[in-house]
Each structure stands twice: as C-alpha cells, then as structure tokens.
Design a protein around this motif. Structure first.
Motif, PDB file in Angstrom:
ATOM      1  N   UNK A   7       0.881  -1.174   0.000  1.00 56.59           N
ATOM      2  CA  UNK A   7       0.000   0.000   0.000  1.00 56.59           C
ATOM      3  C   UNK A   7       0.914   1.219   0.000  1.00 56.59           C
ATOM      4  N   UNK A   8       0.952   1.921  -1.121  1.00 57.17           N
ATOM      5  CA  UNK A   8       1.868   3.048  -1.271  1.00 57.17           C
ATOM      6  C   UNK A   8       1.249   4.367  -0.819  1.00 57.17           C
ATOM      7  N   UNK A   9      -0.066   4.420  -0.783  1.00 58.23           N
ATOM      8  CA  UNK A   9      -0.732   5.648  -0.370  1.00 58.23           C
ATOM      9  C   UNK A   9      -2.115   5.349   0.162  1.00 58.23           C
ATOM     10  N   UNK A  10      -2.575   6.214   1.050  1.00 60.88           N
ATOM     11  CA  UNK A  10      -3.908   6.093   1.633  1.00 60.88           C
ATOM     12  C   UNK A  10      -4.457   7.500   1.847  1.00 60.88           C
ATOM     13  N   UNK A  11      -5.666   7.723   1.406  1.00 59.89           N
ATOM     14  CA  UNK A  11      -6.354   8.971   1.695  1.00 59.89           C
ATOM     15  C   UNK A  11      -7.840   8.696   1.829  1.00 59.89           C
ATOM     16  N   UNK A  12      -8.510   9.582   2.537  1.00 58.52           N
ATOM     17  CA  UNK A  12      -9.935   9.383   2.743  1.00 58.52           C
ATOM     18  C   UNK A  12     -10.603  10.735   2.948  1.00 58.52           C
ATOM     19  N   UNK A  13     -11.924  10.724   2.834  1.00 59.87           N
ATOM     20  CA  UNK A  13     -12.692  11.940   3.073  1.00 59.87           C
ATOM     21  C   UNK A  13     -14.176  11.617   3.139  1.00 59.87           C
ATOM     22  N   UNK A  14     -14.925  12.630   3.549  1.00 55.85           N
ATOM     23  CA  UNK A  14     -16.373  12.521   3.670  1.00 55.85           C
ATOM     24  C   UNK A  14     -17.004  13.280   2.501  1.00 55.85           C
ATOM     25  N   UNK A  15     -18.059  12.726   1.931  1.00 54.37           N
ATOM     26  CA  UNK A  15     -18.729  13.339   0.799  1.00 54.37           C
ATOM     27  C   UNK A  15     -19.097  14.792   1.104  1.00 54.37           C
ATOM     28  N   UNK A  16     -18.766  15.673   0.185  1.00 56.07           N
ATOM     29  CA  UNK A  16     -19.129  17.078   0.321  1.00 56.07           C
ATOM     30  C   UNK A  16     -19.752  17.621  -0.960  1.00 56.07           C
ATOM     31  N   UNK A  17     -20.150  16.718  -1.838  1.00 59.26           N
ATOM     32  CA  UNK A  17     -20.715  17.141  -3.119  1.00 59.26           C
ATOM     33  C   UNK A  17     -22.107  17.738  -2.934  1.00 59.26           C
ATOM     34  N   UNK A  18     -22.367  18.877  -3.557  1.00 61.52           N
ATOM     35  CA  UNK A  18     -23.697  19.474  -3.487  1.00 61.52           C
ATOM     36  C   UNK A  18     -24.681  18.848  -4.482  1.00 61.52           C
ATOM     37  N   UNK A  19     -24.216  17.905  -5.309  1.00 65.38           N
ATOM     38  CA  UNK A  19     -25.054  17.350  -6.366  1.00 65.38           C
ATOM     39  C   UNK A  19     -26.111  16.368  -5.874  1.00 65.38           C
ATOM     40  N   UNK A  20     -25.878  15.748  -4.729  1.00 66.13           N
ATOM     41  CA  UNK A  20     -26.841  14.776  -4.221  1.00 66.13           C
ATOM     42  C   UNK A  20     -26.874  13.480  -5.007  1.00 66.13           C
ATOM     43  N   UNK A  21     -25.763  13.104  -5.604  1.00 64.18           N
ATOM     44  CA  UNK A  21     -25.712  11.891  -6.434  1.00 64.18           C
ATOM     45  C   UNK A  21     -24.899  10.774  -5.790  1.00 64.18           C
ATOM     46  N   UNK A  22     -24.638  10.875  -4.496  1.00 59.99           N
ATOM     47  CA  UNK A  22     -23.765   9.909  -3.830  1.00 59.99           C
ATOM     48  C   UNK A  22     -24.463   8.598  -3.475  1.00 59.99           C
ATOM     49  N   UNK A  23     -25.773   8.506  -3.694  1.00 54.67           N
ATOM     50  CA  UNK A  23     -26.547   7.275  -3.463  1.00 54.67           C
ATOM     51  C   UNK A  23     -26.353   6.698  -2.061  1.00 54.67           C
ATOM     52  N   UNK A  24     -26.166   7.585  -1.095  1.00 55.26           N
ATOM     53  CA  UNK A  24     -26.044   7.156   0.289  1.00 55.26           C
ATOM     54  C   UNK A  24     -24.624   6.897   0.751  1.00 55.26           C
ATOM     55  N   UNK A  25     -23.671   6.867  -0.177  1.00 56.11           N
ATOM     56  CA  UNK A  25     -22.279   6.656   0.202  1.00 56.11           C
ATOM     57  C   UNK A  25     -21.730   7.963   0.781  1.00 56.11           C
ATOM     58  N   UNK A  26     -21.183   7.863   1.987  1.00 56.37           N
ATOM     59  CA  UNK A  26     -20.748   9.069   2.693  1.00 56.37           C
ATOM     60  C   UNK A  26     -19.238   9.180   2.820  1.00 56.37           C
ATOM     61  N   UNK A  27     -18.536   8.068   2.807  1.00 52.21           N
ATOM     62  CA  UNK A  27     -17.094   8.072   3.043  1.00 52.21           C
ATOM     63  C   UNK A  27     -16.375   7.436   1.854  1.00 52.21           C
ATOM     64  N   UNK A  28     -15.300   8.100   1.430  1.00 50.91           N
ATOM     65  CA  UNK A  28     -14.494   7.608   0.308  1.00 50.91           C
ATOM     66  C   UNK A  28     -13.063   7.361   0.776  1.00 50.91           C
ATOM     67  N   UNK A  29     -12.492   6.264   0.304  1.00 49.66           N
ATOM     68  CA  UNK A  29     -11.122   5.882   0.654  1.00 49.66           C
ATOM     69  C   UNK A  29     -10.390   5.522  -0.631  1.00 49.66           C
ATOM     70  N   UNK A  30      -9.149   5.973  -0.744  1.00 50.63           N
ATOM     71  CA  UNK A  30      -8.344   5.634  -1.917  1.00 50.63           C
ATOM     72  C   UNK A  30      -7.029   5.032  -1.447  1.00 50.63           C
ATOM     73  N   UNK A  31      -6.789   3.800  -1.856  1.00 51.34           N
ATOM     74  CA  UNK A  31      -5.506   3.148  -1.617  1.00 51.34           C
ATOM     75  C   UNK A  31      -4.757   3.126  -2.942  1.00 51.34           C
ATOM     76  N   UNK A  32      -3.467   3.367  -2.879  1.00 48.97           N
ATOM     77  CA  UNK A  32      -2.641   3.393  -4.083  1.00 48.97           C
ATOM     78  C   UNK A  32      -1.649   2.241  -4.038  1.00 48.97           C
ATOM     79  N   UNK A  33      -1.592   1.517  -5.160  1.00 43.58           N
ATOM     80  CA  UNK A  33      -0.658   0.405  -5.325  1.00 43.58           C
ATOM     81  C   UNK A  33       0.167   0.659  -6.581  1.00 43.58           C
ATOM     82  N   UNK A  34       1.403   0.164  -6.601  1.00 41.96           N
ATOM     83  CA  UNK A  34       2.242   0.304  -7.787  1.00 41.96           C
ATOM     84  C   UNK A  34       2.146  -0.891  -8.710  1.00 41.96           C
ATOM     85  N   UNK A  35       1.386  -1.908  -8.312  1.00 43.27           N
ATOM     86  CA  UNK A  35       1.185  -3.049  -9.200  1.00 43.27           C
ATOM     87  C   UNK A  35      -0.095  -3.771  -8.797  1.00 43.27           C
TER      88      UNK A  35
END
Length: 152
Positions: free
Chosen positions: A88-116
């Motif tokens: 796991x080369x990177x990790x970031x996360x955040x809470x939905x802040x989009x004003x569009x209302x298209x998140x379909x109930x998903x509130x938390x986003x996480x991104x893991x980065x791999x080199x392969x």
C-alpha cells in the motif's frame, strides 16, 4: 506567379497532410479507446506511462445506528492497514461534500494506491485486511469498490 504557385503548392500539401492520419494518430486513437491491436487495455497499466499507479477506491455508507465514534474506529482501522500490509503506497480518505446529491447514500471515500496489481492482489486476502472487515462489518450498510489504472 512564383508566389501564387508556392502558395498553391503549400495549400495542397497541407490539405493532403490533414486528410491522412499518421500511424501515431491511429495508435493514439486505439489507446484512447482502451484497445491496441485488438487487446483490451482496461485491465492493464497504461502504455507509455511507467509512473502509473493502481487506485483502489472504496465507498462506504454506514448503518443508521452507527455513531461517530464507530465510524471513526472504522476510519482509523482502515488507515492503519497502510502500516500493516506491504504494497500500500498511499492512503487517503474523506467525507462526501458534493452538493449534487448523487452519492446514493455513500458518505465516506477511501483511496488506496498500489504500484502493481500484484500488491493489490496480495492486499485483498491479507489477514489484516480480513481483520479490518471484522471492524467494519457491524457498521457497514453498503460498499462500492472501483479499481483503475491512473492515466494522465
């Protein structure tokens, strides 16, 4: 007369060049369509981009009864995987802040980065990843996962 002939010749040459696609343009079009010589590239690292990384994007929605402390425990456990699982080369996360209302109930986003893809494939069945699932499962309402090779 010489100027008119030169202008006419240059104009015809430009028209001829624009009407034919170069080999490079044809290859670029195939690359943009995720195919090259008939091979599907959507699951492979992009060509000509050795610095490309594999992004593992995870979205969660949480059960109504989950408290802020419960959700923070999940976030902390997910973040801790970076120090526990090689690759796991990177990790970031955040809470939905989009004003569009298209998140379909998903509130938390996480991104893991791999080199392969090998690192990602080793992460998925890893015992620490499975243990994270034990922390998550009582609070998770739904999950969505998307993996992609980053392109510039």
């Amino acid at each position: 007369m010489k100027k008119i002939f030169t202008l006419l010749f240059v104009s015809l040459a430009l028209i001829a060049c624009k009407s034919e696609k170069s080999e490079i343009q044809l290859l670029e079009e195939e690359f943009d369509n995720n195919t090259l010589l008939g091979k599907d590239l959507s699951t492979e690292p992009p060509l000509q981009q050795p610095d490309s990384v594999l992004r593992h994007v995870v979205y969660f929605s949480f059960k109504d009864g989950s408290t802020e402390a419960d959700i923070q425990e999940v976030v902390d456990a997910f973040r801790d995987l970076k120090g526990k699982i090689p690759g796991i080369m990177g990790f970031e996360w955040g809470v939905n802040s989009s004003p569009e209302g298209l998140n379909r109930g998903f509130t938390h986003a996480f991104i893991l980065t791999f080199h392969s893809s090998q690192f990602r494939d080793e992460y998925l069945p890893h015992p620490d990843h499975k243990a994270f699932g034990d922390v998550l499962r009582p609070h998770m309402k739904d999950v969505l996962v998307v993996d992609y090779w980053a392109r510039k």
